[in-house]
Structures are given as C-alpha cells and as structure tokens.
Design an enzyme around this catalytic site. Sequence first.
Site, mmCIF file in Angstrom:
data_model
loop_
_atom_site.group_PDB
_atom_site.id
_atom_site.type_symbol
_atom_site.label_atom_id
_atom_site.label_comp_id
_atom_site.label_asym_id
_atom_site.label_seq_id
_atom_site.Cartn_x
_atom_site.Cartn_y
_atom_site.Cartn_z
ATOM 1 N N HIS A 117 28.245 40.231 36.913
ATOM 2 C CA HIS A 117 28.826 39.875 35.623
ATOM 3 C C HIS A 117 28.786 38.353 35.474
ATOM 4 C CE1 HIS A 117 31.259 39.625 32.152
ATOM 5 N NE2 HIS A 117 32.450 39.863 32.653
ATOM 6 N N SER A 121 33.923 43.547 39.179
ATOM 7 C CA SER A 121 32.605 42.899 39.138
ATOM 8 C C SER A 121 32.625 41.653 40.019
ATOM 9 C CB SER A 121 32.250 42.524 37.696
ATOM 10 O OG SER A 121 33.251 41.691 37.134
ATOM 11 N N CYS A 176 33.895 36.941 27.900
ATOM 12 C CA CYS A 176 32.850 37.724 28.576
ATOM 13 C C CYS A 176 31.791 38.265 27.620
ATOM 14 C CB CYS A 176 33.474 38.882 29.348
ATOM 15 S SG CYS A 176 34.522 38.360 30.721
ATOM 16 N N CYS A 178 34.761 44.179 27.157
ATOM 17 C CA CYS A 178 36.117 43.635 27.084
ATOM 18 C C CYS A 178 36.061 42.125 27.297
ATOM 19 C CB CYS A 178 37.015 44.295 28.121
ATOM 20 S SG CYS A 178 36.495 44.111 29.845
ATOM 21 N N ARG A 208 24.514 46.842 46.286
ATOM 22 C CA ARG A 208 24.683 47.226 47.695
ATOM 23 C C ARG A 208 24.385 48.725 47.815
ATOM 24 N NH1 ARG A 208 29.386 44.515 46.601
ATOM 25 N NH2 ARG A 208 30.642 46.389 46.980
ATOM 26 N N GLN A 265 43.378 38.798 34.017
ATOM 27 C CA GLN A 265 42.668 40.051 33.763
ATOM 28 C C GLN A 265 42.841 41.062 34.893
ATOM 29 O OE1 GLN A 265 38.667 39.712 32.126
ATOM 30 N NE2 GLN A 265 39.092 37.614 31.508
#
Length: 388
Positions: free
Chosen positions: A344, A243, A91, A374, A206, A151
């Site tokens: 993400h 995410s 990531c 992370c 949102r 994760q």
Amino acid sequence: MTSAVIVDVVRTPSGKGKAGGGLSEVHPATLLSGVLQNLVERTGIDPALIDDVIGGCVTQSGEQAFNISRTAALAAGFPDSVPATTVDRQCGSSQQAAHFAAQGVLAGAYDIAIACGVESMSRVPMFSNAQGKDANRGPLAHRFPDGLIQQGIAAEIIAARWKFDRAALDEFSARSHRLAAETAAAGGFDNEIVAAGTITADETIRPTTTAEGLAGLRAAFVDAEFKARFPEIEWSITPGNSSPLTDGASAALIMSEEKANQLGLRPRARFHSFAVTGDDPLLMLTAVIPATRKALARVGLTIDDIDAYEVNEAFAPVPLVWARELGADPAKLNPRGGAIALGHPLGASGGRILATMLNHLEQTGGRYGLMTMCEAGGLANATIIERL
C-alpha cells in the site's frame, strides 16, 4: 456524448518500505518519472499533447514536497508546457487523481491527462509532515473533545463491532498472499508492472503465508488510553493482517474516446461512475460502504452486476465489513490479492489497484470493475470502470 477512457495504466513493483527495500535507494520523483516515461513509451503518445499531469501523494514533505508531480514530469522529459499538480485525498490520492483527470475530460477541459501517484515510505516516513497524533485536536475539540483516533484503532473498533475475530482476519490475510502469489506465478501482473531499477516483481508478497503462521504475531496498536475508551476492542490487528509499509508509483493515461480514436489508440476501459463521500471520522475506514452505494446508484447497477471488486486492504476488517454490508460475493473480492500482499504505497495505491483490476477484467472477460479505498478522516472514493 463524450466519454473518458483509460488507454493504459502501469505501476512499479511494490518495494518494502524500509531501509534495504528494493526501491529505498530511489528518489520518489525518480520513481514517478519512471512510470511516466514508460506510459509514454508504451502508448507512443506525444507528451506535448498532455493537458495536465495530476498526481497523488500523501506525505508531501521532504523529498515529496514542492509539487512532486511537476518535478517528476520534468524529470521524465515532458515539455515545459505540460503542467502538473499534486493532490492529497490520503490513501485515495491517485484514485482521486484519476477522478479529476476523467472528470476534466468529461467536462471538456482536457483532451488528454495523466493520473498518477507516488509514495516512498522508506524515504519519507508516514506522518513526517504531521505534529503527532494530537495535531488536529485543537481545531476539532468542539466536535470531538476526546480527539480523533489513528487508523489502526479504527480497524480494531470495526473488527470488534462487526465481530470479526482474529482467526477470520488472519485467514483473509493469508488468502491475499495466496491469490497474489498465484497471480504472479501465472504472469497475471506482467502487463501492469514496469521495472524500477533492478526490481521487476513485488517484494511484499509472501507465498508461504498461512493463517496459522499469522496467528503468532502480536497486536500492533495496544494502547492504554484506548483500552479504557473502547473496552470492546479485542486487539486483533497485527502487522500480518494490515498492509505493509511500501514504496511505489503508478500512472494512467486518460483521454476522451474521440481523441483516442484520432490518435489511433485503443481504449482499454471507460470510466462508468465516480463517487466520493465522508463517513464517521472515528470509525474512519467505513466510508467505502456509502461510497460504493453512491457509485452504483448513479448508474443504476447493483453489486451483482459487478464482475470484480477491489477494496483496499489497508486492514483486513475493511474489505470484510464492506462485503458483509454490501452482500458482495466473496469470490469476486480482491481476486488477485490486495494490499496486505501487494503493498500500500499510499499516494500510488489507487493507480496500482486500477491497473490490477483492469488486467483482471481483460484476462477473465469481465465487464464491470468497482474499486473503493478507505481514507483517513472518514473519507472514501469509489470508481466503476467498464472494460472495452
């Protein structure tokens, strides 16, 4: 002494990473070439001067295979002489790309580099380059006989061990949407977003999200195997406090301060500190804590010296446990919302966060910004920048 500076940083809007999302019809190399072209147009830089293009991408298969950074640079019209490479720090891939670019400048290997990243999660699904959740069990069996975990389960363990209940996770997630919606309405993202096709604004925000509404969502990672293995888990991680799957690209123009001055370009920020570290690969998402401490210690700063913290909201427990362990001011944490609202797009997220953080510092007069991410396998990058 040479310093590495950010001249500009841009990103696409965040597109919903599924069929029908606003960017789902765009090839990922085209997404990335668009931000590369825009970066050149905004700054007036001659692309022939670029020493390297370093791009992040996590799922390097299908349309994102075969060094997508080089494909995108050529598609953007960069001269054949401009090289490119693609890195995978999970990531944190485009954050790592920025580190490599800035470190190349500091070492004297580059005068000018672009750090960028892309991920089309609608067209190249996450894990499509893997062989399932047990892909690495064999080589790691001597150290982790029960195998590593995904994760989402790591996020559940963190929530349970640090006692973040479902209400706290959902409240933080609603905050992310509220802050992102307020920033968007005030034009706070306008300087960082460049249109991709007909999409000009983030699709993932949102504005009407509430903690009460999120409370009705079901836990996403309930698994019989892990129920027995980790009885402390309360199963609180949902699509609402995680995410979303996202499409997007980002790019930053990085060079030495001397070169910027020679070219008549105004540096917007200076790289002040870098860190990358590993942590427990079972908890996986907690490496942001030691990475932050390492980055701060290298330059003699404390967490209170930082004006804004960006901690990637892969899952709500990550920024919450980070803030608790660092004793950070919650008002400075992801002040424009985070990945729960802004998306993400894996390989592009580091650049997205860098753009958002830099614009926040400029628009509020802050000096130092810290970002940390992370990464799968128990890794994390941390970066401190200083606004100029």
